[in-house]
Design a protein around this motif. Sequence first.
Motif, PDB file in Angstrom:
ATOM      1  N   PRO A  99       0.822  -1.236  -0.044  1.00 55.43           N
ATOM      2  CA  PRO A  99       0.033   0.064  -0.063  1.00 55.43           C
ATOM      3  C   PRO A  99       1.041   1.435   0.055  1.00 55.43           C
ATOM      4  O   PRO A  99       2.035   1.216   0.465  1.00 55.43           O
ATOM      5  CB  PRO A  99      -0.750  -0.022   1.247  1.00 55.43           C
ATOM      6  N   ALA A 100       0.265   2.088  -0.681  1.00 55.25           N
ATOM      7  CA  ALA A 100       1.096   3.649  -0.620  1.00 55.25           C
ATOM      8  C   ALA A 100       1.465   4.097   0.858  1.00 55.25           C
ATOM      9  O   ALA A 100       0.423   3.881   1.801  1.00 55.25           O
ATOM     10  CB  ALA A 100       0.142   4.728  -1.257  1.00 55.25           C
ATOM     11  N   GLY A 101       2.543   4.510   0.935  1.00 58.20           N
ATOM     12  CA  GLY A 101       3.425   4.809   2.203  1.00 58.20           C
ATOM     13  C   GLY A 101       3.570   3.551   3.290  1.00 58.20           C
ATOM     14  O   GLY A 101       4.280   3.702   4.080  1.00 58.20           O
ATOM     15  N   GLY A 102       3.629   2.423   2.557  1.00 65.92           N
ATOM     16  CA  GLY A 102       4.108   0.955   3.323  1.00 65.92           C
ATOM     17  C   GLY A 102       5.366   0.899   3.186  1.00 65.92           C
ATOM     18  O   GLY A 102       6.284   1.636   2.844  1.00 65.92           O
ATOM     19  N   SER A 103       5.836  -0.171   3.868  1.00 60.20           N
ATOM     20  CA  SER A 103       7.174  -0.706   3.933  1.00 60.20           C
ATOM     21  C   SER A 103       7.434  -2.096   3.556  1.00 60.20           C
ATOM     22  O   SER A 103       6.315  -2.948   3.546  1.00 60.20           O
ATOM     23  CB  SER A 103       7.770  -0.575   5.366  1.00 60.20           C
ATOM     24  N   LEU A 104       8.441  -2.719   3.153  1.00 61.53           N
ATOM     25  CA  LEU A 104       8.741  -4.029   2.775  1.00 61.53           C
ATOM     26  C   LEU A 104      10.081  -4.219   2.977  1.00 61.53           C
ATOM     27  O   LEU A 104      11.176  -3.531   3.315  1.00 61.53           O
ATOM     28  CB  LEU A 104       8.365  -4.309   1.360  1.00 61.53           C
ATOM     29  N   SER A 124      10.986   1.672   3.310  1.00 58.56           N
ATOM     30  CA  SER A 124       9.952   2.453   4.222  1.00 58.56           C
ATOM     31  C   SER A 124       9.459   3.611   3.279  1.00 58.56           C
ATOM     32  O   SER A 124      10.085   4.198   2.461  1.00 58.56           O
ATOM     33  CB  SER A 124      10.269   2.850   5.487  1.00 58.56           C
ATOM     34  N   ASN A 125       8.102   3.988   3.750  1.00 63.15           N
ATOM     35  CA  ASN A 125       7.515   5.106   3.029  1.00 63.15           C
ATOM     36  C   ASN A 125       7.602   4.891   1.276  1.00 63.15           C
ATOM     37  O   ASN A 125       7.856   5.852   0.765  1.00 63.15           O
ATOM     38  CB  ASN A 125       8.154   6.298   3.215  1.00 63.15           C
ATOM     39  N   VAL A 126       6.933   3.724   1.042  1.00 67.74           N
ATOM     40  CA  VAL A 126       6.954   3.458  -0.324  1.00 67.74           C
ATOM     41  C   VAL A 126       5.908   4.186  -1.010  1.00 67.74           C
ATOM     42  O   VAL A 126       4.472   3.625  -0.745  1.00 67.74           O
ATOM     43  CB  VAL A 126       6.971   1.915  -0.624  1.00 67.74           C
ATOM     44  N   THR A 127       5.868   5.094  -1.910  1.00 65.11           N
ATOM     45  CA  THR A 127       4.882   5.965  -2.355  1.00 65.11           C
ATOM     46  C   THR A 127       4.690   5.770  -3.929  1.00 65.11           C
ATOM     47  O   THR A 127       3.417   6.188  -4.348  1.00 65.11           O
ATOM     48  CB  THR A 127       4.935   7.558  -2.139  1.00 65.11           C
ATOM     49  N   SER A 128       5.664   5.055  -4.565  1.00 63.53           N
ATOM     50  CA  SER A 128       5.340   5.045  -6.002  1.00 63.53           C
ATOM     51  C   SER A 128       6.049   3.685  -6.486  1.00 63.53           C
ATOM     52  O   SER A 128       6.955   3.023  -5.738  1.00 63.53           O
ATOM     53  CB  SER A 128       5.904   6.284  -6.626  1.00 63.53           C
ATOM     54  N   ASN A 129       5.584   3.271  -7.735  1.00 67.14           N
ATOM     55  CA  ASN A 129       6.377   2.241  -8.105  1.00 67.14           C
ATOM     56  C   ASN A 129       7.672   2.376  -8.380  1.00 67.14           C
ATOM     57  O   ASN A 129       8.350   3.490  -8.920  1.00 67.14           O
ATOM     58  CB  ASN A 129       5.735   1.706  -9.532  1.00 67.14           C
ATOM     59  N   ARG A 169      -3.225   1.886  -4.272  1.00 61.80           N
ATOM     60  CA  ARG A 169      -3.829   3.060  -3.662  1.00 61.80           C
ATOM     61  C   ARG A 169      -5.274   3.044  -3.881  1.00 61.80           C
ATOM     62  O   ARG A 169      -5.631   2.884  -4.984  1.00 61.80           O
ATOM     63  CB  ARG A 169      -3.313   4.317  -4.021  1.00 61.80           C
ATOM     64  N   PHE A 170      -6.205   3.073  -2.708  1.00 54.43           N
ATOM     65  CA  PHE A 170      -7.518   3.039  -2.864  1.00 54.43           C
ATOM     66  C   PHE A 170      -8.052   4.435  -3.662  1.00 54.43           C
ATOM     67  O   PHE A 170      -7.418   5.337  -3.201  1.00 54.43           O
ATOM     68  CB  PHE A 170      -8.144   2.857  -1.406  1.00 54.43           C
ATOM     69  N   PRO A 171      -9.116   4.192  -4.175  1.00 54.42           N
ATOM     70  CA  PRO A 171      -9.624   5.543  -4.963  1.00 54.42           C
ATOM     71  C   PRO A 171      -9.960   6.578  -3.615  1.00 54.42           C
ATOM     72  O   PRO A 171     -10.551   6.172  -2.553  1.00 54.42           O
ATOM     73  CB  PRO A 171     -10.917   5.267  -5.672  1.00 54.42           C
ATOM     74  N   GLU A 172      -9.853   7.723  -4.036  1.00 55.78           N
ATOM     75  CA  GLU A 172     -10.073   8.713  -3.004  1.00 55.78           C
ATOM     76  C   GLU A 172     -11.525   9.303  -2.922  1.00 55.78           C
ATOM     77  O   GLU A 172     -11.990   9.550  -1.986  1.00 55.78           O
ATOM     78  CB  GLU A 172      -9.094  10.219  -3.112  1.00 55.78           C
ATOM     79  N   ARG A 173     -12.256   9.055  -4.219  1.00 53.08           N
ATOM     80  CA  ARG A 173     -13.499   9.515  -4.359  1.00 53.08           C
ATOM     81  C   ARG A 173     -14.267   8.642  -5.455  1.00 53.08           C
ATOM     82  O   ARG A 173     -13.544   8.690  -6.498  1.00 53.08           O
ATOM     83  CB  ARG A 173     -13.740  10.856  -4.714  1.00 53.08           C
ATOM     84  N   VAL A 174     -15.247   8.271  -4.980  1.00 53.38           N
ATOM     85  CA  VAL A 174     -16.312   7.440  -5.884  1.00 53.38           C
ATOM     86  C   VAL A 174     -17.302   7.976  -5.792  1.00 53.38           C
ATOM     87  O   VAL A 174     -18.207   7.948  -4.721  1.00 53.38           O
ATOM     88  CB  VAL A 174     -16.236   5.924  -5.482  1.00 53.38           C
ATOM     89  N   GLU A 175     -18.212   8.696  -6.980  1.00 52.93           N
ATOM     90  CA  GLU A 175     -19.203   9.395  -6.980  1.00 52.93           C
ATOM     91  C   GLU A 175     -20.019   9.083  -8.149  1.00 52.93           C
ATOM     92  O   GLU A 175     -19.964   9.161  -9.346  1.00 52.93           O
ATOM     93  CB  GLU A 175     -18.995  10.966  -7.003  1.00 52.93           C
ATOM     94  N   LEU A 176     -21.382   8.840  -7.946  1.00 45.18           N
ATOM     95  CA  LEU A 176     -22.536   8.478  -8.960  1.00 45.18           C
ATOM     96  C   LEU A 176     -23.072  10.104  -9.188  1.00 45.18           C
ATOM     97  O   LEU A 176     -23.509  10.828  -8.296  1.00 45.18           O
ATOM     98  CB  LEU A 176     -23.343   7.642  -8.750  1.00 45.18           C
ATOM     99  N   ALA A 193     -11.859   9.169  -8.688  1.00 48.39           N
ATOM    100  CA  ALA A 193     -10.575   9.874  -8.498  1.00 48.39           C
ATOM    101  C   ALA A 193      -9.686   9.159  -7.714  1.00 48.39           C
ATOM    102  O   ALA A 193      -9.975   8.576  -6.681  1.00 48.39           O
ATOM    103  CB  ALA A 193     -10.797  11.321  -7.737  1.00 48.39           C
ATOM    104  N   GLY A 194      -8.310   8.856  -8.262  1.00 44.77           N
ATOM    105  CA  GLY A 194      -7.302   8.172  -7.672  1.00 44.77           C
ATOM    106  C   GLY A 194      -7.617   6.638  -7.695  1.00 44.77           C
ATOM    107  O   GLY A 194      -8.364   6.253  -8.766  1.00 44.77           O
ATOM    108  N   GLY A 195      -6.892   6.014  -7.266  1.00 45.46           N
ATOM    109  CA  GLY A 195      -6.681   4.486  -7.302  1.00 45.46           C
ATOM    110  C   GLY A 195      -5.814   3.830  -8.291  1.00 45.46           C
ATOM    111  O   GLY A 195      -5.934   4.070  -9.301  1.00 45.46           O
ATOM    112  N   VAL A 196      -4.919   3.200  -7.859  1.00 47.65           N
ATOM    113  CA  VAL A 196      -3.600   2.584  -8.589  1.00 47.65           C
ATOM    114  C   VAL A 196      -3.543   1.052  -7.862  1.00 47.65           C
ATOM    115  O   VAL A 196      -3.867   0.824  -6.879  1.00 47.65           O
ATOM    116  CB  VAL A 196      -2.664   3.468  -8.506  1.00 47.65           C
ATOM    117  N   PRO A 197      -3.018   0.104  -8.650  1.00 47.88           N
ATOM    118  CA  PRO A 197      -2.837   0.355 -10.102  1.00 47.88           C
ATOM    119  C   PRO A 197      -3.981   0.223 -11.115  1.00 47.88           C
ATOM    120  O   PRO A 197      -4.973  -0.362 -10.698  1.00 47.88           O
ATOM    121  CB  PRO A 197      -1.905  -0.963 -10.573  1.00 47.88           C
TER     122      PRO A 197
END
Length: 546
Positions: A46-51, A88-93, A117-124, A144-148
């Motif tokens: 997940p975005a901001g995670g570590s491995l 740590s703090n993995v934010t991008s591929n 990353r989960f979508p920030e906004r899902v709106e109908l 809005a947002g959401g990867v991959p």
Amino acid sequence: MVPSGLLPGVCRTSPIALLLVCCLLPPGAQGQQFPLRLEVQSPVVPAGGSLLVNCSTDCPNPNLITLETSLSKEPVGNGLGWAAFQLSNVTSNSQVLCSGFCNGSQMIASSNVTVYRFPERVELLPLPRWQPVGENLTLRCQVAGGVPRDSLFVVLLRGEEELSRHPAFGEPAEVEVTGLVLAGRDDHLANFSCRTDLDLRPQGLRLFQNISAPRQLRTFALPMTTPHLVVPRFLEVGTTWSVNCTLDGLFPASEVQVQLALGNQTLNSTVESHGNMITATATASVEQEGTQEIVCNMTLGSDSREARENLTIYSFQGPILNLSEPSAPEGTAVIVTCLAGPRVQVTLEGLPAAAPGQPAQFQLNATERDDRRIFFCNASLEMDGKILHRNSSVQLRVLYGPKIDQAKCPRRLTWKDKTLNVLQCEARGNPDPQLHCFQESSGLEVPIGIPFLVRLNYSGTYSCKAASSRGTHTMIVVMNVRDRNSRAVTIVLGVLVVLGLVTIVAALLCVFSVQKRSDIYHVNQASTWLPLTSKQPEVATGEDPS
């Protein structure tokens, strides 16, 4: 110490962590070749995670095992042939690379790290306020947002039913997915929404879902026909009348907005629904002549239907029927007059007036036969080719003196004593006279039209007098009351005479018979008799018996 699962010298693939190992052998290596292994705890984070990353080799004398990456790293352990690092703090591929030397030859291994990353906004997006039944409804979902993105899908929903599924192509910043739905009556008040599915199950993770807030849809059906407006074609000034407007085939009928108007005046209407039919009723009145328009408007959703009718307001005065003497003494001249308003033609007892708006009249000398006579007047008014009619009547009362009807009052009466009888006698006149019958000798009054018991002393002459404010009229009635036993005595005497005659005849017959047979004879005595019968007295009819 290196965490379990990342031990040096071992190259494993875990079904849970999906450890990715990429081994590369540098070209030109001499002698025995020992590959360098790169093991990643989970290549999708997940975005901001570590491995955790482990670099290892089977080389007996490895040198300078290190990890090259643009990410923030921290060594967490090393030993003979291995080295472990915490990212740590993995934010991008990104890509990580392990390198080292074995017997003078360089060893390299690399792996890709994917960030989700989960979508920030899902709106109908908002739905139409009303959607016509049978037309396509466009559903628009913004994400809005959401990867991959290649693992992200957008699902359009009606309640919990999936309508369509779309891949979320485009930039992560925002994407809009569009779907078409044929709106029906079953969709009325249904909830629509959209959902994102981030499917990371192929990478060893799970399915992540985000759903938008639901939006409720309202559908409607409005027929192409116009409402059925029922109003009178003509209406008289000052009268109250009813307006009725009906339209069938509506859905939903309870949501229809109805407006009834007369000219610029909105009418207060009552609306009732029966299934898919709407009926609106209202009452109205107009105080001024002319032509006005009645409008019925029915609105449902974003559409409406309207009906219009013209109403002609007229003034119809009369007819007014007058008598110069409503209660006229006999012999008085009475004038009968019928009149009405402008443009109205009147006809009195079949006699038309000279012209519309003019009165009609005639004169008569009042007689007894004219009492309670009813006069009729007809008024007609032409409106736009249609003739309207109205009638009026009046009754004449003629004042005349009392008269006893000889046909209904017998001059002579014969009754029996102690029987019930009715004296039928009538008198006419205006005002209605009072009728009384008194015995001239004694002043005894007998009732009229009521049964009474007749006695012998009722015999005599009676004076029947009808009296009113217009005078009197007298007639003489003779009443003869007979003893009810006189006839019975006569009957008994007659029977005895008959019996005597029968006995004599029988004796003569016996003598004659004996002489014919012999000198010796026997006479059989028998009882010869006749029964005596009597009739019950009959109720007198008022006529002398014959």
